[in-house]
Scaffold this motif. Sequence first.
Motif, mmCIF file in Angstrom:
data_model
loop_
_atom_site.group_PDB
_atom_site.id
_atom_site.type_symbol
_atom_site.label_atom_id
_atom_site.label_comp_id
_atom_site.label_asym_id
_atom_site.label_seq_id
_atom_site.Cartn_x
_atom_site.Cartn_y
_atom_site.Cartn_z
ATOM 1 N N ALA A 174 41.733 34.143 35.593
ATOM 2 C CA ALA A 174 42.209 34.655 37.053
ATOM 3 C C ALA A 174 43.157 35.732 36.372
ATOM 4 N N VAL A 175 42.722 37.045 36.780
ATOM 5 C CA VAL A 175 43.699 38.134 36.568
ATOM 6 C C VAL A 175 44.244 38.923 37.614
ATOM 7 N N ARG A 176 45.605 38.896 37.903
ATOM 8 C CA ARG A 176 46.308 39.764 38.859
ATOM 9 C C ARG A 176 46.658 40.905 38.323
ATOM 10 N N PHE A 177 45.899 42.202 38.643
ATOM 11 C CA PHE A 177 46.637 43.461 38.068
ATOM 12 C C PHE A 177 47.904 44.061 38.928
ATOM 13 N N LYS A 178 48.570 45.011 38.156
ATOM 14 C CA LYS A 178 49.771 45.598 38.659
ATOM 15 C C LYS A 178 49.498 46.072 40.016
ATOM 16 N N ASP A 179 48.401 46.738 40.231
ATOM 17 C CA ASP A 179 48.115 47.453 41.499
ATOM 18 C C ASP A 179 47.888 46.299 42.537
ATOM 19 N N GLY A 180 47.957 45.282 42.366
ATOM 20 C CA GLY A 180 47.755 44.274 43.372
ATOM 21 C C GLY A 180 46.181 43.580 43.663
ATOM 22 N N LYS A 181 45.272 44.371 42.775
ATOM 23 C CA LYS A 181 43.940 43.813 42.644
ATOM 24 C C LYS A 181 43.872 42.388 41.766
ATOM 25 N N ASN A 182 42.720 41.695 42.198
ATOM 26 C CA ASN A 182 42.550 40.317 41.615
ATOM 27 C C ASN A 182 41.062 40.187 41.000
ATOM 28 N N SER A 183 40.853 39.666 39.772
ATOM 29 C CA SER A 183 39.422 39.565 39.294
ATOM 30 C C SER A 183 39.433 38.151 38.738
ATOM 31 N N LEU A 184 38.116 37.542 38.703
ATOM 32 C CA LEU A 184 37.863 36.399 37.946
ATOM 33 C C LEU A 184 36.912 36.623 37.077
ATOM 34 N N MET A 185 37.291 36.452 35.673
ATOM 35 C CA MET A 185 36.386 37.013 34.489
ATOM 36 C C MET A 185 36.040 36.046 33.735
ATOM 37 N N GLU A 186 34.885 36.016 33.335
ATOM 38 C CA GLU A 186 34.447 35.188 32.213
ATOM 39 C C GLU A 186 34.159 35.661 31.087
ATOM 40 N N VAL A 187 34.825 35.295 29.935
ATOM 41 C CA VAL A 187 34.684 36.044 28.691
ATOM 42 C C VAL A 187 34.543 35.282 27.466
ATOM 43 N N ASP A 188 34.179 35.904 26.172
ATOM 44 C CA ASP A 188 33.988 34.805 25.113
ATOM 45 C C ASP A 188 35.180 35.098 24.287
ATOM 46 N N GLU A 189 35.335 34.135 23.216
ATOM 47 C CA GLU A 189 36.526 33.874 22.678
ATOM 48 C C GLU A 189 37.238 35.058 22.035
ATOM 49 N N LYS A 190 36.281 36.040 21.638
ATOM 50 C CA LYS A 190 36.681 37.295 20.821
ATOM 51 C C LYS A 190 37.480 38.127 21.917
ATOM 52 N N ILE A 191 36.887 38.497 23.081
ATOM 53 C CA ILE A 191 37.601 39.272 24.141
ATOM 54 C C ILE A 191 38.863 38.509 24.637
ATOM 55 N N TYR A 192 38.737 37.058 24.827
ATOM 56 C CA TYR A 192 40.000 36.424 25.330
ATOM 57 C C TYR A 192 41.055 36.597 24.361
ATOM 58 N N LYS A 193 40.977 36.499 23.133
ATOM 59 C CA LYS A 193 42.105 36.584 22.151
ATOM 60 C C LYS A 193 42.467 38.199 22.187
#
Length: 117
Positions: free
Chosen positions: A91-110
Motif C-alpha cells: 500500500a503506497v501513499r505518494f507525496k502528491d496525495g495519491k494512493n496505490s495498492l501494488m503487487e510486485v515480485d521480490e526483485k522489484i520489492y527489494k
Amino acid sequence: MGAKNAVIAGDYQGKGIGLVLGSPNIIMGMNPNNNILLDKFSIDTYDVITEDIRKSAASGVIRGAVGTALLGPVGLLAGLSAKNKGVYTLAVRFKDGKNSLMEVDEKIYKAIVKMCF
C-alpha cells in the motif's frame, strides 16, 4: 503463481511496474519520461500487506485438507503454511496525495525498499 507486477487498486490501477535501468517505475506508457519513479522523492509512505491480512482462514483450511489427503500429517502442515513466496502487496501513499495498492515480485520489492531508504 507469480506476482502481477502491477498496480491492482487505487490511483494508476492497471499500470505495470517494472525495473528501468535497475530502478522501480510505474510504467505509464511508451514514453519512459512519463514513468513514475518509485523512490524516496515520490513515495511518502509504504506498507507491506502481510499474508496474515490477505489470506483467509478458510483458504488455509482447504490447503490443509488437500495436503492431508495427498501427503498425510506432513501434507497438513505444508498446506497450512503454504503462501505466495516472493509476492509482495504494497500500500503506497505518494507525496502528491495519491494512493496505490501494488503487487510486485521480490526483485522489484527489494528495489523499492532500496530506493526509499
